[in-house]
Structures are given as structure tokens and as C-alpha cells.
Design an enzyme around this catalytic site. Structure first.
Site, PDB file in Angstrom:
ATOM      1  N   GLU A 164       0.844  -1.196   0.000  1.00 42.87           N
ATOM      2  CA  GLU A 164       0.000   0.000   0.000  1.00 42.87           C
ATOM      3  C   GLU A 164       0.882   1.251   0.000  1.00 42.87           C
ATOM      4  O   GLU A 164       1.830   1.337   0.754  1.00 42.87           O
ATOM      5  CB  GLU A 164      -0.916  -0.022   1.232  1.00 42.87           C
ATOM      6  CG  GLU A 164      -1.892   1.104   1.279  1.00 42.87           C
ATOM      7  CD  GLU A 164      -2.619   1.289  -0.050  1.00 42.87           C
ATOM      8  OE1 GLU A 164      -3.279   0.349  -0.506  1.00 42.87           O
ATOM      9  OE2 GLU A 164      -2.495   2.379  -0.652  1.00 42.87           O
ATOM     10  N   LYS A 219       8.260  -1.658  -2.333  1.00 38.17           N
ATOM     11  CA  LYS A 219       7.636  -0.898  -1.238  1.00 38.17           C
ATOM     12  C   LYS A 219       8.708  -0.322  -0.317  1.00 38.17           C
ATOM     13  O   LYS A 219       8.675   0.871   0.018  1.00 38.17           O
ATOM     14  CB  LYS A 219       6.669  -1.810  -0.466  1.00 38.17           C
ATOM     15  CG  LYS A 219       6.057  -1.175   0.752  1.00 38.17           C
ATOM     16  CD  LYS A 219       5.207   0.048   0.430  1.00 38.17           C
ATOM     17  CE  LYS A 219       4.955   0.872   1.674  1.00 38.17           C
ATOM     18  NZ  LYS A 219       4.199   2.082   1.430  1.00 38.17           N
ATOM     19  N   CYS A 275       6.232   4.409   9.392  1.00 40.83           N
ATOM     20  CA  CYS A 275       6.880   3.552   8.390  1.00 40.83           C
ATOM     21  C   CYS A 275       8.262   3.959   7.908  1.00 40.83           C
ATOM     22  O   CYS A 275       9.103   3.085   7.703  1.00 40.83           O
ATOM     23  CB  CYS A 275       5.947   3.391   7.206  1.00 40.83           C
ATOM     24  SG  CYS A 275       4.486   2.448   7.666  1.00 40.83           S
TER      25      CYS A 275
HETATM   26  P1  NAD Z   1      -1.892  -0.559  12.657  1.00 43.43           P
HETATM   27  O1  NAD Z   1      -1.058  -0.864  13.838  1.00 43.43           O
HETATM   28  O2  NAD Z   1      -2.668   0.715  12.591  1.00 43.43           O
HETATM   29  O3  NAD Z   1      -2.927  -1.746  12.408  1.00 43.43           O
HETATM   30  C1  NAD Z   1      -2.599  -3.089  12.461  1.00 43.43           C
HETATM   31  C2  NAD Z   1      -3.748  -3.845  13.115  1.00 43.43           C
HETATM   32  O4  NAD Z   1      -3.509  -5.242  13.000  1.00 43.43           O
HETATM   33  C3  NAD Z   1      -3.917  -3.565  14.607  1.00 43.43           C
HETATM   34  O5  NAD Z   1      -5.217  -3.048  14.849  1.00 43.43           O
HETATM   35  C4  NAD Z   1      -3.713  -4.939  15.271  1.00 43.43           C
HETATM   36  O6  NAD Z   1      -4.555  -5.163  16.392  1.00 43.43           O
HETATM   37  C5  NAD Z   1      -4.062  -5.875  14.147  1.00 43.43           C
HETATM   38  N1  NAD Z   1      -3.501  -7.228  14.298  1.00 43.43           N
HETATM   39  C6  NAD Z   1      -2.229  -7.586  14.603  1.00 43.43           C
HETATM   40  N2  NAD Z   1      -2.105  -8.923  14.623  1.00 43.43           N
HETATM   41  C7  NAD Z   1      -3.324  -9.432  14.324  1.00 43.43           C
HETATM   42  C8  NAD Z   1      -3.834 -10.747  14.189  1.00 43.43           C
HETATM   43  N3  NAD Z   1      -3.039 -11.813  14.336  1.00 43.43           N
HETATM   44  N4  NAD Z   1      -5.140 -10.908  13.897  1.00 43.43           N
HETATM   45  C9  NAD Z   1      -5.953  -9.830  13.729  1.00 43.43           C
HETATM   46  N5  NAD Z   1      -5.525  -8.560  13.842  1.00 43.43           N
HETATM   47  C10 NAD Z   1      -4.226  -8.357  14.134  1.00 43.43           C
HETATM   48  O7  NAD Z   1      -0.907  -0.648  11.408  1.00 43.43           O
HETATM   49  P2  NAD Z   1      -1.035   0.122  10.001  1.00 43.43           P
HETATM   50  O8  NAD Z   1      -0.524   1.506  10.116  1.00 43.43           O
HETATM   51  O9  NAD Z   1      -2.395  -0.127   9.460  1.00 43.43           O
HETATM   52  O10 NAD Z   1       0.040  -0.691   9.140  1.00 43.43           O
HETATM   53  C11 NAD Z   1      -0.211  -2.024   8.735  1.00 43.43           C
HETATM   54  C12 NAD Z   1       0.843  -2.403   7.708  1.00 43.43           C
HETATM   55  O11 NAD Z   1       0.734  -1.548   6.548  1.00 43.43           O
HETATM   56  C13 NAD Z   1       2.287  -2.250   8.177  1.00 43.43           C
HETATM   57  O12 NAD Z   1       3.052  -3.300   7.619  1.00 43.43           O
HETATM   58  C14 NAD Z   1       2.717  -0.933   7.597  1.00 43.43           C
HETATM   59  O13 NAD Z   1       4.114  -0.892   7.359  1.00 43.43           O
HETATM   60  C15 NAD Z   1       1.980  -0.903   6.290  1.00 43.43           C
HETATM   61  N6  NAD Z   1       1.675   0.438   5.760  1.00 43.43           N
HETATM   62  C16 NAD Z   1       1.240   1.430   6.584  1.00 43.43           C
HETATM   63  C17 NAD Z   1       0.906   2.685   6.062  1.00 43.43           C
HETATM   64  C18 NAD Z   1       0.415   3.806   6.938  1.00 43.43           C
HETATM   65  O14 NAD Z   1       0.254   4.893   6.430  1.00 43.43           O
HETATM   66  N7  NAD Z   1       0.163   3.604   8.208  1.00 43.43           N
HETATM   67  C19 NAD Z   1       0.983   2.902   4.681  1.00 43.43           C
HETATM   68  C20 NAD Z   1       1.408   1.857   3.866  1.00 43.43           C
HETATM   69  C21 NAD Z   1       1.747   0.623   4.417  1.00 43.43           C
HETATM   70  C1  UGA Z   2       4.549   7.544   3.760  1.00 43.84           C
HETATM   71  C2  UGA Z   2       4.572   7.504   2.228  1.00 43.84           C
HETATM   72  O1  UGA Z   2       4.389   8.814   1.720  1.00 43.84           O
HETATM   73  C3  UGA Z   2       3.463   6.589   1.706  1.00 43.84           C
HETATM   74  O2  UGA Z   2       3.565   6.488   0.289  1.00 43.84           O
HETATM   75  C4  UGA Z   2       3.623   5.219   2.332  1.00 43.84           C
HETATM   76  O3  UGA Z   2       2.575   4.371   1.918  1.00 43.84           O
HETATM   77  C5  UGA Z   2       3.594   5.347   3.837  1.00 43.84           C
HETATM   78  O4  UGA Z   2       4.659   6.233   4.261  1.00 43.84           O
HETATM   79  C6  UGA Z   2       3.837   4.064   4.554  1.00 43.84           C
HETATM   80  O5  UGA Z   2       4.374   3.136   3.992  1.00 43.84           O
HETATM   81  O6  UGA Z   2       3.499   4.066   5.729  1.00 43.84           O
HETATM   82  P1  UGA Z   2       3.111   8.802   5.605  1.00 43.84           P
HETATM   83  O7  UGA Z   2       4.201   8.372   6.527  1.00 43.84           O
HETATM   84  O8  UGA Z   2       1.711   8.514   5.996  1.00 43.84           O
HETATM   85  O9  UGA Z   2       3.315   8.120   4.155  1.00 43.84           O
HETATM   86  O10 UGA Z   2       3.209  10.368   5.347  1.00 43.84           O
HETATM   87  P2  UGA Z   2       4.204  11.274   4.465  1.00 43.84           P
HETATM   88  O11 UGA Z   2       3.403  12.293   3.798  1.00 43.84           O
HETATM   89  O12 UGA Z   2       5.096  10.459   3.621  1.00 43.84           O
HETATM   90  O13 UGA Z   2       5.060  11.987   5.576  1.00 43.84           O
HETATM   91  C7  UGA Z   2       6.017  11.295   6.357  1.00 43.84           C
HETATM   92  C8  UGA Z   2       6.803  12.276   7.190  1.00 43.84           C
HETATM   93  O14 UGA Z   2       7.676  13.051   6.375  1.00 43.84           O
HETATM   94  C9  UGA Z   2       5.933  13.270   7.943  1.00 43.84           C
HETATM   95  O15 UGA Z   2       6.446  13.484   9.236  1.00 43.84           O
HETATM   96  C10 UGA Z   2       6.039  14.519   7.095  1.00 43.84           C
HETATM   97  O16 UGA Z   2       5.810  15.683   7.835  1.00 43.84           O
HETATM   98  C11 UGA Z   2       7.462  14.418   6.617  1.00 43.84           C
HETATM   99  N1  UGA Z   2       7.701  15.160   5.364  1.00 43.84           N
HETATM  100  C12 UGA Z   2       7.095  14.761   4.215  1.00 43.84           C
HETATM  101  C13 UGA Z   2       8.543  16.245   5.366  1.00 43.84           C
HETATM  102  O17 UGA Z   2       9.094  16.610   6.410  1.00 43.84           O
HETATM  103  N2  UGA Z   2       8.753  16.926   4.201  1.00 43.84           N
HETATM  104  C14 UGA Z   2       8.172  16.565   3.040  1.00 43.84           C
HETATM  105  O18 UGA Z   2       8.419  17.229   2.008  1.00 43.84           O
HETATM  106  C15 UGA Z   2       7.320  15.452   3.050  1.00 43.84           C
END
Ligand code: NAD
Ligand code: UGA
Length: 463
Positions: A164, A219, A275
Site C-alpha cells: 500500500e 515498497k 513507516c
Molecule cells: P496498525 O497498527 O494501525 O494496524 C494493524 C492492526 O492489526 C492492529 O489493529 C492490530 O490489532 C491488528 N492485528 C495484529 N495482529 C493481528 C492478528 N493476528 N489478527 C488480527 N488482527 C491483528 O498498522 P497500520 O498503520 O495499518 O500498518 C499495517 C501495515 O501496513 C504495516 O506493515 C505498515 O508498514 C503498512 N503500511 C502502513 C501505512 C500507513 O500509512 N500507516 C501505509 C502503507 C503501508
Molecule cells: C509515507 C509515504 O508517503 C506513503 O507512500 C507510504 O505508503 C507510507 O509512508 C507508509 O508506507 O506508511 P506517511 O508516513 O503517511 O506516508 O506520510 P508522508 O506524507 O510520507 O510523511 C512522512 C513524514 O515526512 C511526515 O512526518 C512529514 O511531515 C514528513 N515530510 C514529508 C517532510 O518533512 N517533508 C516533506 O516534504 C514530506
């Protein structure tokens, strides 16, 4: 012919699982989507009658949930049932940095992923497509395959990687109009089944298919490149401050070069979020395990620069306030790691606060979306001082004007739009003099605030 999917299960109702599945449900009315989680409180919040109380704050998300929930979008704690009924299962659980054992502090902790795989293997009574939605180290699909096929009930599992790319704060827009959807796999039928899901709203040319390892590694690479841009511009921000240059002007000047591009060049107090750091550490760890020392060192520098940026912002507050902040009130505007989210994971504010608290500062925090208990939990998690001390030194308020009242300094840690619209004349009147503003996001109009009487520091802007 690929199989038409009618039931999807997503394990993990977090910042990714929740919004992603809500959009799939909204855009694919013929597919029933069930999002499951072991965290009953989180599921209850997703099901709250008041849709504004769902656990993830994202502009536009509550509207999508309101539209689909109860129709073809369900949130549940019945994990086994949802796995059993679905033809396609997304794994979207957390993959944090390991805090113990081999790879501690660097490798991704895959225990939650493995638990999901074992649960799917145990429950599944017919063929399933298992989709890696979580961010995973390259070659995780191999481990998943081994678990699924060796502990299962003899059914077939196709494994796809579908990382994602949404960013928090813009998740709904990112999901509606993704730059690309990436699907890695080795079964053309399974790939097509997932392509068909996204094709409900994403144009075909934006759906990329690759082998599974390229998808997994892309990713980590995408996040490493994005974070590297922030660390690169932040490195220059320090030089700008010393030389009288303005990092925003430099960013604009270089960003017009189409090879560089204008986005992701905003200097800041440091990147946060759940992340960037964890994924780069993971990349560094993977490189090290293959003996690629130079590759590992190269990417690690992105993290070291980020640590430096947070630290120097805090150090600058101390040195500007006549080398002591002991007993001084510092008002924090913002605690979230960026605007338009209630997520605070790895937020720069936490580390800046921790450093100032070590100097015995008194911090008053105002953030429009982050609740008090989260702010204390973030500080307690660092284990730098007792919970009691954190509560003695840090106050959380619901009114920004209360935060700044009689403060020695204001520090802007998050770029919330509303901070720009405040009555800065009034803030100046209510602060102690001289009134310092440390703008860690280059958000405020420096010249205007100087005109009011503030002593201004703006990240990356030299005199
Ligand atoms: P999160 O911590 O918000 O959510 C994860 C959820 O999974 C939690 O609610 C937890 O209770 C649940 N969980 C864990 N083990 C479980 C199990 N065995 N059965 C059922 N539920 C279970 O995490 P997130 O931010 O949604 O991130 C999830 C993944 O996506 C990570 O690998 C992260 O790196 C990736 N990711 C996150 C973002 C972001 O913006 N947060 C963007 C892209 C990718
Ligand atoms: C980031 C990536 O942008 C997503 O594509 C990815 O899916 C995600 O991580 C993930 O894998 O979790 P996110 O962390 O939600 O998304 O937010 P960003 O907009 O990337 O910002 C990350 C951090 O960098 C923030 O603290 C933001 O303030 C900072 N940032 C971003 C800067 O300081 N300067 C910039 O120009 C951009």
C-alpha cells in the site's frame, strides 16, 4: 479465466486495513468486505454509531464508512469466520521494528504476520488467495508459502504482494486515485483476480504487475527514496540557516527541474510516521544480512540525518532561550507526525519534547486531533522518566490560546493549517517577553510575525 471475487477478508483494522477496505467496499458494491482485528476496542470504534468516532482520523474517511458500513463493509472480531468465508484474504497487520533478539532495533518483527498465516492455514477449507498488504521484507512470501502449505488442510494458496502506498492525511484521495497499484505474484489467475478488484475504479494503465520479490522490494525502496528526499532537504536546511539562504527558495528552484520534481522537498523538524524509519531500518538490515555493508551504510544515513534534525531543533530552542529552559513554559503547537491525521507514531514532536524535558522544560501541548492520553503514552513509551514526571512536566490543553498563555516560547511541530489562521497579535500579548517562535515546519509568515514583535526562528531560513 480468473476467479471473480465476491468475499474479501482483511486481517488488521488499522490505518491501512480500515481505509483501504472501506474504499474497496465503496467502489466494488458486489464484493462483501469484512475487516477483522483481535483488538476488540478498535473494532467497536469502527462500528460506533457515531461515524465520527471511528479510530482513524482521515479527511473523507467517515463519509466512505458511513456509505458502505452495514451494506457490504463489516468490522468484526470473528477472525476465523471471516477467513473461512473469504476467497481473498488481505493481511494488513503491523510489522514493527523488532525490539528483541536477532535484528533487534532493525529487522521487521514478523510475528503478527506469521500468526495470521498459521491461522489462515488452520481455518481454510477451500482455496484462497492471500494478499500481503502489510509492508514486508523482500522474500517474506517464501516464508508465508511454506507455512501455509505445510500446516494447512491441503487446500491451495496463491500468495500475492500488494503493498500500500497511501499516505496518512490524504489516504482517501490516494486510494481513489493511486499513482499506481502494484501487484506481485506468480499465478496469472490470482493476479488477475486482484486486478479485477482494483479495476472497479483504477484505470488499467495504473495497475502494475511484477514478480513477487520486485513488488515486496519496491515498497521498501519507495519509502527509502521518499524519506531520503526529506533528509536531503533537511540536510540543506541547516546549511541554509548558516549561509543566509532560504531552503524554501532552494526547494522551489531545484523542484522546477522536471528530473527532480517539486514534491516532498519541504524542510521540517524531521520526518515521523510509523513507516519511514522502520522500513529503512529493515532495508539496512536486509542489506547487512547479504553482506552489503556500503548499501546498508548509505541508507542508514537517511535515519541519522533525521535524528540529527530533531535533535538540533531542540538544541536550538535551549541555546536561544539563553542556554536554559529549566522551569520555562514551551507551548507545542502540534503533536501528530503530520497534519490531517491523529497518528503520532514516531512523530518528531515526541523526541523534541523528550529532549526539552531532559532540560527540565515545562511543555504545554495543543493538537487539534491527538488526545491527551496518546501524548502521555508516547512519552511513557520512551521510558526516559517516570509516568508521574511526564505528567508533572507536560500539560495537554484543548485551546491553543491556553497553551501559549505566559509561555516563553512557541514551537510549531505539525503543519496544521489552523495554526496559520490564529490571532498572532493576541498570542504575542499573552506570551512572556521576549516571545520566541520556533517554526519547525516553515508554516508561519516569518516577516509578519517579526513585525508583531516575535523573535522568529524558521527551519531552513537563514538571516
Ligand atoms: P496498525 O497498527 O494501525 O494496524 C494493524 C492492526 O492489526 C492492529 O489493529 C492490530 O490489532 C491488528 N492485528 C495484529 N495482529 C493481528 C492478528 N493476528 N489478527 C488480527 N488482527 C491483528 O498498522 P497500520 O498503520 O495499518 O500498518 C499495517 C501495515 O501496513 C504495516 O506493515 C505498515 O508498514 C503498512 N503500511 C502502513 C501505512 C500507513 O500509512 N500507516 C501505509 C502503507 C503501508
Ligand atoms: C509515507 C509515504 O508517503 C506513503 O507512500 C507510504 O505508503 C507510507 O509512508 C507508509 O508506507 O506508511 P506517511 O508516513 O503517511 O506516508 O506520510 P508522508 O506524507 O510520507 O510523511 C512522512 C513524514 O515526512 C511526515 O512526518 C512529514 O511531515 C514528513 N515530510 C514529508 C517532510 O518533512 N517533508 C516533506 O516534504 C514530506
Amino acid at each position: 479465466m480468473s476467479k471473480k471475487i465476491s468475499k474479501i477478508c482483511c486481517i488488521g483494522a488499522g490505518y491501512v486495513g480500515g481505509p483501504t477496505m472501506a474504499v474497496i467496499a465503496q467502489k466494488c458494491p458486489d464484493i462483501e468486505v469484512t475487516v477483522v482485528d483481535i483488538n476488540a476496542q478498535r473494532i467497536a470504534a469502527w462500528n460506533d454509531k457515531d461515524v465520527n468516532k471511528i479510530p482513524v482520523y482521515e479527511p473523507g474517511l467517515s463519509e466512505v464508512v458511513a456509505e458502505a458500513r452495514g451494506k457490504n463493509l463489516f468490522f468484526s472480531t470473528e477472525v476465523d469466520k471471516a477467513i473461512d468465508e473469504a476467497e481473498m484474504i488481505f493481511i494488513s497487520v503491523n510489522t514493527p521494528t523488532k525490539t528483541y533478539g536477532k535484528g533487534k532495533g532493525m529487522a521487521a518483527d514478523l510475528k503478527y504476520i506469521e500468526l495470521c498465516a498459521r491461522q489462515i492455514a488452520r481455518v481454510a477449507k477451500n482455496d484462497k488467495i492471500v494478499v500481503e498488504k502489510s509492508t514486508l521484507p523482500v522474500r517474506t512470501a517464501e516464508a508465508l508459502k511454506s507455512i501455509l502449505h505445510n500446516t494447512g488442510n491441503g487446500v491451495n494458496f496463491d500468495i500475492l504482494s500488494n503493498p500500500e502506498f497511501l499516505a496518512e492525511g490524504t489516504a482517501i484521495q490516494d486510494l481513489y486515485k493511486p499513482d499506481r497499484v502494484l501487484i506481485g505474484g506468480d499465478s496469472p489467475e490470482a493476479i488477475q483476480a486482484l486486478v479485477d478488484v482494483y479495476a472497479c475504479w483504477v484505470p488499467n494503465e495504473n495497475i502494475l504487475t511484477t514478480n513477487v520479490w520486485s513488488s515486496e522490494l519496491s515498497k521498501l525502496t519507495a519509502n527509502a527514496f521518499l524519506a531520503q528526499r526529506v533528509s536531503s532537504i533537511n540536510a540543506l536546511s541547516e546549511l541554509c540557516e548558516k549561509t543566509g539562504a532560504d531552503v524554501n527558495e532552494v526547494a522551489r528552484a531545484i523542484g522546477t527541474d522536471s528530473r527532480i520534481g517539486p514534491k516532498f522537498l519541504k524542510a521540517s523538524v524531521g520526518f515521523g510516521g510509523s513507516c519511514f524509519q522502520k522500513d529503512i531500518l529493515n532495508l539496512v538490515y536486509i542489506a547487512k544480512t547479504y553482506g552489503l555493508t556500503e548499501v546498508a551504510d548509505y541508507w542508514e544515513q537517511v535515519i541519522l540525518m533525521n535524528d540529527h534534525q530533531k535533535r538540533r531543533f531542540a538544541d536550538n530552542i535551549v541555546s536561544t532561550l539563553y542556554n536554559t529552559v529549566s522551569g520555562k513554559k514551551i507551548a507545542f503547537l502540534g503533536w501528530a507526525f503530520k497534519k490531517d491525521t491523529n497518528d503520532t507514531r514516531e512523530s518528531a514532536a515526541i523526541y523534541v519534547a523528550d529532549h526539552l524535558l531532559n532540560e527540565q522544560a515545562e511543555i504545554v501541548v495543543y493538537d487539534p486531533k491527538v488526545p491527551e492520553e496518546q501524548i502521555y503514552a508516547d512519552l511513557d513509551y520512551l521510558n526516559t522518566r517516570s509516568e508521574k514526571e511526564n505528567r508533572n512536566l507536560v500539560t495537554v490543553v484543548n485551546d491553543p490560546y491556553e497553551a501559549v498563555n505566559e509561555a516563553h516560547a512557541v514551537a510549531v511541530l505539525t503543519e496544521w493549517d489552523e495554526f496559520k489562521a490564529y490571532d498572532w497579535q493576541k498570542i504575542y500579548r499573552e506570551m512572556l517577553k521576549p516571545s520566541f517562535v520556533f517554526d519547525g515546519r516553515a508554516l508561519l509568515d516569518k516577516e509578519q510575525l517579526k513585525g508583531i514583535g516575535f523573535e522568529m526562528y524558521t527551519i531552513g531560513v537563514g538571516e
